[in-house]
Design a protein around this motif. Structure first.
Motif, PDB file in Angstrom:
ATOM      1  N   TYR A  93       0.730  -1.085  -0.052  1.00  0.00           N
ATOM      2  CA  TYR A  93       0.195  -0.049  -0.091  1.00  0.00           C
ATOM      3  C   TYR A  93       0.851   1.083  -0.040  1.00  0.00           C
ATOM      4  CZ  TYR A  93      -3.255   3.347   2.020  1.00  0.00           C
ATOM      5  OH  TYR A  93      -4.158   4.525   2.358  1.00  0.00           O
ATOM      6  N   TRP A 100      -3.353  -4.643  -2.037  1.00  0.00           N
ATOM      7  CA  TRP A 100      -3.645  -4.644  -0.692  1.00  0.00           C
ATOM      8  C   TRP A 100      -5.219  -4.847  -0.615  1.00  0.00           C
ATOM      9  CZ3 TRP A 100      -6.829  -0.205  -0.260  1.00  0.00           C
ATOM     10  CH2 TRP A 100      -6.691   0.851  -1.151  1.00  0.00           C
ATOM     11  N   SER A 180      -0.795  -9.521   0.128  1.00  0.00           N
ATOM     12  CA  SER A 180      -1.902  -9.600   1.370  1.00  0.00           C
ATOM     13  C   SER A 180      -2.154 -11.067   1.706  1.00  0.00           C
ATOM     14  CB  SER A 180      -3.108  -8.799   0.761  1.00  0.00           C
ATOM     15  OG  SER A 180      -4.221  -9.344   1.600  1.00  0.00           O
TER      16      SER A 180
END
Length: 259
Positions: A93, A100, A180
């Protein structure tokens, strides 16, 4: 599952996205947690504040556990608790990458009952309710059918392929990665990848939502020793995670070194 919990999470995730996007790819303030636990950005805090205020106002009797909120032991006495990672994949991010996610779950007595993982930059919203199936943008998804680790497409960090983690030879798997952890789980649920493995201690906010999405898509998720996942413990963590179709999950577990 209490009525409308899933709808509440979906709306909250979508409403949080503009807040996250307003900080993304800007010169936002970033600090670093102690013990190398990673960065925390102004966007993380803004999204966390919004979600905490919105969700707890809607369900005042629910507990709260989030990566970016100081832990309150009162959550341990709550029958139901929100478990949230406001931005899963903070390093990506703050670097201006796109993979993300917002990861939101409701957990009841240790088990996830409602889950949402939303990637605003890709407009991908994964959702699941216990016993109601898993979806991507409203369309049902299913995990794959792979059974053999050889040739399997696996989402994992590079150290997992070290010889000490396996009994005998390391399986000839194809390694892939996404920042993620919640998204990795969803990619297994979607059938785009065969498995996701992590052997490191894993925080509840990283896997509480994604694990239900995998399960409701027909896959199997456990900790790295093969035990069922339980959330909202005092440690708020699990000893790793394995997600895969049941036959492949069993084969991977049999090949991993005892833990």
């Amino acid at each position: 599952m209490p009525e409308h919990d899933l709808a509440l999470l979906i709306q909250a995730a979508r409403d949080a996205a503009p807040i996250a996007n307003s900080y993304w790819n800007t010169d936002q303030r970033v600090t670093h947690k102690e013990d190398g636990a990673g960065p925390v950005s102004a966007g993380d805090i803004a999204v966390d504040t919004y979600l905490r205020e919105t969700l707890t106002a809607a369900r005042p009797g629910y507990g709260w556990l989030s990566e970016e909120t100081e832990d309150d032991p009162a959550r341990l006495a709550a029958e139901r608790v929100f478990i949230v990672d406001p931005i899963d994949g903070t390093r990506a991010y703050v670097d201006g990458q796109t993979t993300w996610a917002h990861s939101l779950a409701v957990v009841e007595r240790g088990e996830t009952t409602a889950a949402v993982v939303f990637l605003p930059q890709h407009d991908k919203l994964y959702a699941a309710g216990r016993g109601t199936g898993a979806t991507l943008n409203g369309t049902p998804i299913r995990a794959g059918t792979a059974a053999d680790p050889t040739g399997a497409n696996v989402l994992a960090s590079r150290p997992l392929f070290s010889a000490e983690n396996w009994t005998g030879e390391v399986p000839a798997m194809k390694r892939h990665f996404r920042p993620s952890l919640a998204y990795r789980l969803c990619l297994v649920a979607e059938g785009r990848f065969d498995a996701m493995l992590t052997l490191r201690p894993t925080w509840d906010w990283d896997i509480a939502a994604g694990s239900l999405i995998v399960t409701e898509a027909g896959g199997r998720v456990t900790d790295a020793a093969g035990h069922p996942l339980r959330f909202n413990s005092a440690s708020a963590s699990s000893p790793g995670a394995i997600a895969a179709p049941a036959p492949l999950h069993a084969a991977l577990l049999a090949r991993l070194a005892p833990r």
